[in-house]
Design a protein around this motif. Structure first.
Motif, PDB file in Angstrom:
ATOM      1  N   ALA A 100       6.152 -11.258   5.478  1.00 49.87           N
ATOM      2  CA  ALA A 100       5.720  -9.895   5.155  1.00 49.87           C
ATOM      3  C   ALA A 100       4.385  -9.922   4.425  1.00 49.87           C
ATOM      4  N   ARG A 101       4.278 -10.794   3.459  1.00 50.60           N
ATOM      5  CA  ARG A 101       3.052 -10.915   2.672  1.00 50.60           C
ATOM      6  C   ARG A 101       1.835 -11.100   3.551  1.00 50.60           C
ATOM      7  N   GLU A 102       1.964 -11.972   4.532  1.00 51.79           N
ATOM      8  CA  GLU A 102       0.819 -12.339   5.363  1.00 51.79           C
ATOM      9  C   GLU A 102       0.751 -11.519   6.648  1.00 51.79           C
ATOM     10  N   GLY A 103       1.701 -10.610   6.830  1.00 51.51           N
ATOM     11  CA  GLY A 103       1.696  -9.790   8.043  1.00 51.51           C
ATOM     12  C   GLY A 103       1.818 -10.611   9.319  1.00 51.51           C
ATOM     13  N   LEU A 104       2.644 -11.627   9.281  1.00 54.19           N
ATOM     14  CA  LEU A 104       2.732 -12.548  10.425  1.00 54.19           C
ATOM     15  C   LEU A 104       3.532 -11.934  11.569  1.00 54.19           C
ATOM     16  N   ASP A 105       3.080 -12.218  12.773  1.00 49.16           N
ATOM     17  CA  ASP A 105       3.713 -11.635  13.965  1.00 49.16           C
ATOM     18  C   ASP A 105       4.913 -12.488  14.384  1.00 49.16           C
TER      19      ASP A 105
ATOM     20  N   GLY B  30      14.827  -6.503   1.646  1.00 52.05           N
ATOM     21  CA  GLY B  30      14.594  -6.835   0.241  1.00 52.05           C
ATOM     22  C   GLY B  30      13.366  -7.712   0.041  1.00 52.05           C
ATOM     23  N   MET B  31      12.963  -8.381   1.111  1.00 53.41           N
ATOM     24  CA  MET B  31      11.750  -9.209   1.030  1.00 53.41           C
ATOM     25  C   MET B  31      10.586  -8.591   1.796  1.00 53.41           C
ATOM     26  N   GLY B  32      10.732  -7.329   2.155  1.00 53.58           N
ATOM     27  CA  GLY B  32       9.605  -6.617   2.745  1.00 53.58           C
ATOM     28  C   GLY B  32       9.482  -6.732   4.246  1.00 53.58           C
ATOM     29  N   VAL B  33      10.482  -7.312   4.899  1.00 49.55           N
ATOM     30  CA  VAL B  33      10.454  -7.443   6.356  1.00 49.55           C
ATOM     31  C   VAL B  33      11.314  -6.342   6.967  1.00 49.55           C
ATOM     32  N   PRO B  34      10.752  -5.516   7.864  1.00 53.97           N
ATOM     33  CA  PRO B  34      11.574  -4.518   8.547  1.00 53.97           C
ATOM     34  C   PRO B  34      12.712  -5.217   9.285  1.00 53.97           C
ATOM     35  N   ALA B  35      13.860  -4.582   9.332  1.00 48.85           N
ATOM     36  CA  ALA B  35      15.021  -5.247   9.927  1.00 48.85           C
ATOM     37  C   ALA B  35      15.994  -4.227  10.462  1.00 48.85           C
TER      38      ALA B  35
END
Lengths: 521, 521
Positions: free
Chosen positions: A428-433, A482-487
């Motif tokens: 999430a921090r790095e916006g990784l695909d 909770g760690m900022g990743v859509p799910a």
């Protein structure tokens, strides 16, 4: 005058290191402070060291050159060791930078003091502690060269805090150490393999390491076409090129019983970059070696030898004009109905995009994946090389940093994902695909399987409970968010299809929690 | 005939081991299968090895006898090493059971093969690999004895899979090895300390290890009362008894500047179970030793010597009838208004229940805690002994398993909590009465502090971002709920008060996420 930390970062960048997967502490603060002056180095914060090392492994596999890690003394390195074990087995290039106490502080036995060298030695091909800032430039050059290989290896540079903060003259320009060269295999090895494959008896080539990608793999395909030999791939390749238009190599099964079936009847097994096959674990009453009686083993290329040259040479000998058998383009139909490991594999096979990087730590839920994706567009397949769980999510981070233009698909079991869930935050921090699929079967299913395979008692309720993850259930959607990743959660094949399409279409990370039944193997 | 795994578990139970913090793999399946026949051993599943080892540390600190861990070959042990480093620094008794490949499988260099002994050696006082099932009973006895001490230590027993599955005769009954005895200090050491403390010059006793609990601590209190010496405690005690009615020992500050102020002006420092104080890290231009010029250091009790006997002897000499100064019962008023690290500490001081076990990995957010809780009802304080982050949540698991009738309060920083968040799942699984408070300041605040303290450049945006946890923010409520732990967020002192009351009143776990400003130290 630069300080040691500045010399260190400059040396890394000069050696081609472009990413630093970091979990720093006090001893590494000069390194951290020096990052702003070196835009070529991308710092990537990881919340646990095992994420940093797994990411460096994934980066190395895909970039073909080392990233560095940044870790905090012995305990920091310890946290990263499990995934360094996997990286060692993958022959991934990795440079570890491990901070240490200032040299005059070491004898004081302060709380963080420990034997960093002993820890590093268990995974590293090259380990050194630098004692003077003046020596850093040379040590960094050697570390990068040791890591870069070929073959790739782990190099660990231990940097005391006072070496980082001391000033030293600008290091003299120096040519990088000469690149390592792979040894060439002997003519005898090539002709021996050619004779075996041309004997008319049942034969196979077992490919490992670099032999399942690039020109080596193409040459292996030509050899197979010319001789009729079967192409096999080691059970856990670091990076296997697969998909439509590429040669086809069948991976040896994880379970000894399956691998034995694949090898049954062979009279010749030619090893190209792979070791003679052994079972992953020992089982009572079974031999650990998997080569069947009556099968001769021929080593075409071993260890650090140049497997590409060897396979190209072999192809020249056995069939100069042969054209490799290539996988046909084919995809499964999109399934409907229940979501199972099998239907999920079909969805993945139906949707896998061209150029995808697949990170596979799906374990028992992954057994249908190779079949379902064999005819998908060309892609890379990265596996759990060393058996140390918790590799998948970090590996995906590193692959995505190395290849920002390629979609990354991480396929992980529920149990495996919980060793290094912090990787999601870095995604999430790095916006990784990265699209992460968690196969949630509520158990350490592979151990339920092994409990029987090793001949242990069936297991009463306490034994079964030690392999059960369902009480309480893990809510991977909540964990990811909770760690900022859509799910999102998928409970049917159709829902999974829609979510996987979304994940592959959107930039940035998405986690899909797939509730699937555990396999009744 | 029992198999090796059955002999192993029976031996552990015979040695007083009652809890097994486990993250097993295939090599450990016979151990797992054998658990149902031994109800005295409580298996506790942990989803990451660092949780298992940290829990064993917490168990050992509170129970005073070892728990065992169960880990999977070298990579499993590697995952547990950071918290074993902390356990080693705490002198906690821990028996590690590490599975290994069957002996005839080891030479095959299967993927999980690694140098387990080298890893174990970095943290263990005792390491052994058992080669025959017949030898297991004796090896287990020795492992438990080595761990139990005194002092407590880490013993690692490496058990090949074939040793676990092989049958052996019932081991002959054998007396346990004689318990280790601590060495007695010399009369000279006692009289030397007495002379120093009676010199009329400024003097302090520095207490460490067992000296901050039980009869040793009471004796130290009598010495202080009789001589006027100041009582100091090492910076990171394994288990400090505190609270109303107990002697008072001021912990040395973590930052060298603070500790130097506490020690300034002393002419005599008497060490009782503690090492001569050194700074946690080295800083440019500062000496690592903290003893001020002109201060003589006297060792009353060092290393494995019996600090209790030493302090009781010293108390006899310097003041046979003295009554120790004891902390008065006093609690802060419940604060209102903003939630800060300071107001949160006041809430904790106001509500801390009698007999609480406090696990403190709050780092910078914890600096008001000692003051706010000094007069609370008697409690135990467990700290981060080795500096390896990720200790708090696992330690709380082990303390709660060891002491099911006592409330456990885990106070952790946001950064620290993310090394081992999987501990929350085990809390939920086992229904442990742990209230976890996460101080969420959105940063590695301690490193922002250290960045200046080590004299590094102020740090540009990339450096600052490597110490920042706010993008994306970590949602600890979602993380906890995702692992089955009820959780709520507190944004004011009043909300925190209500939630802490609830957590302390209810059985089972609760996590409270406290958003607090980072300290501007």
């Amino acid at each position: 005058m630069p300080n040691g930390a500045q010399i260190l970062i400059s040396g890394l960048v000069d050696g081609g290191v472009r990413a630093c997967f970091a979990n720093p502490g006090t001893s590494e603060m000069h390194f951290v402070a020096a990052l702003d002056a070196v835009p070529e180095m991308r710092p990537v914060l990881c919340l646990f060291e095992g994420v940093a090392t797994g990411a460096a492994d994934g980066y190395g596999r895909m970039a073909g050159r080392p990233a560095c890690t940044l870790m905090h003394l012995g305990p920091g390195l310890a946290g990263g060791l499990s995934n360094l074990h996997n990286a060692r087995r993958a022959a991934s290039p990795v440079v570890n930078v491990v901070g240490d106490h200032a040299l005059r502080h070491k004898r004081l036995d302060a709380p963080l003091e420990s034997d960093i060298g002993a820890l590093a030695g268990t995974v590293s091909a090259w380990t050194r502690r630098t004692y003077h800032a003046e020596e850093l430039a040379g040590d960094v050059r050697q570390a990068v060269a040791a890591a870069a290989g070929p073959p790739g290896a782990i190099a660990t540079l231990i940097v005391p805090a006072d070496v980082s903060w001391s000033q030293a003259g600008e290091p003299p320009a120096a040519a990088p150490p000469p690149a390592a060269r792979r040894g060439l295999v002997s003519v005898d090895a090539v002709t021996g393999a050619a004779d075996a494959l041309g004997s008319g008896e049942s034969a196979a080539l077992l490919l490992g390491g670099d032999a399942v990608r690039g020109p080596a793999f193409a040459a292996a395909g030509r050899v197979a076409a010319a001789t009729g030999a079967k192409l096999l791939c080691e059970t856990f390749p670091a990076r296997q090129e697969r998909g439509a238009g590429r040669p086809v190599a069948e991976r040896l099964a994880y379970l000894a019983s399956g691998a034995s079936r694949q090898l049954a009847g062979l009279r010749h097994l030619v090893l190209a970059g792979a070791a003679s096959p052994v079972s992953f674990f020992a089982y009572p009453g079974r031999d650990g070696g998997l080569v069947p009686d009556g099968c001769a083993v021929h080593t075409l290329s071993a260890g650090t030898e140049d497997v590409t040259a060897a396979l190209e040479g072999l192809a020249e000998v056995v069939g100069p004009g042969a054209s490799p058998v290539r996988a046909a383009a084919a995809r499964p139909a999109l399934p409907s109905g229940d979501l199972t490991a099998e239907s999920a594999a079909a969805v993945i096979g139906a949707l896998l995009p061209d150029g995808a990087i697949v990170v596979d730590e799906a374990n028992t839920s992954g057994i249908w994946l190779p079949g379902a994706t064999a005819g998908a567009p060309p892609h890379d397949w990265l596996t759990l090389t060393g058996g140390a769980m918790g590799q998948g999510l970090p590996l995906a981070v590193g692959a995505a940093v190395a290849c920002p233009d390629r979609p990354v698909l991480a396929l992980v079991g529920d149990g495996a994902s919980m060793y290094t869930p912090q990787a999601l935050w870095t995604q999430a921090r790095e916006g990784l695909d990265v699209t992460t699929v968690v196969f949630d079967n509520g158990s350490y299913a592979i151990l339920n399987l092994e409990l029987g395979a090793v001949g242990a008692a069936p297991g009463g309720p306490r034994a079964r409970r030690l392999l059960d993850l369902s009480g309480p259930p893990l809510d991977f959607v909540a964990l990811a968010r909770g760690m900022g990743v859509p799910a999102e959660r998928a409970t049917t094949a159709a829902e999974f299809t829609a979510l996987l399409k979304r994940g592959l279409a959107e930039p940035g990370p998405l986690l899909i929690a797939c509730r699937v039944p555990a396999l009744g193997l």
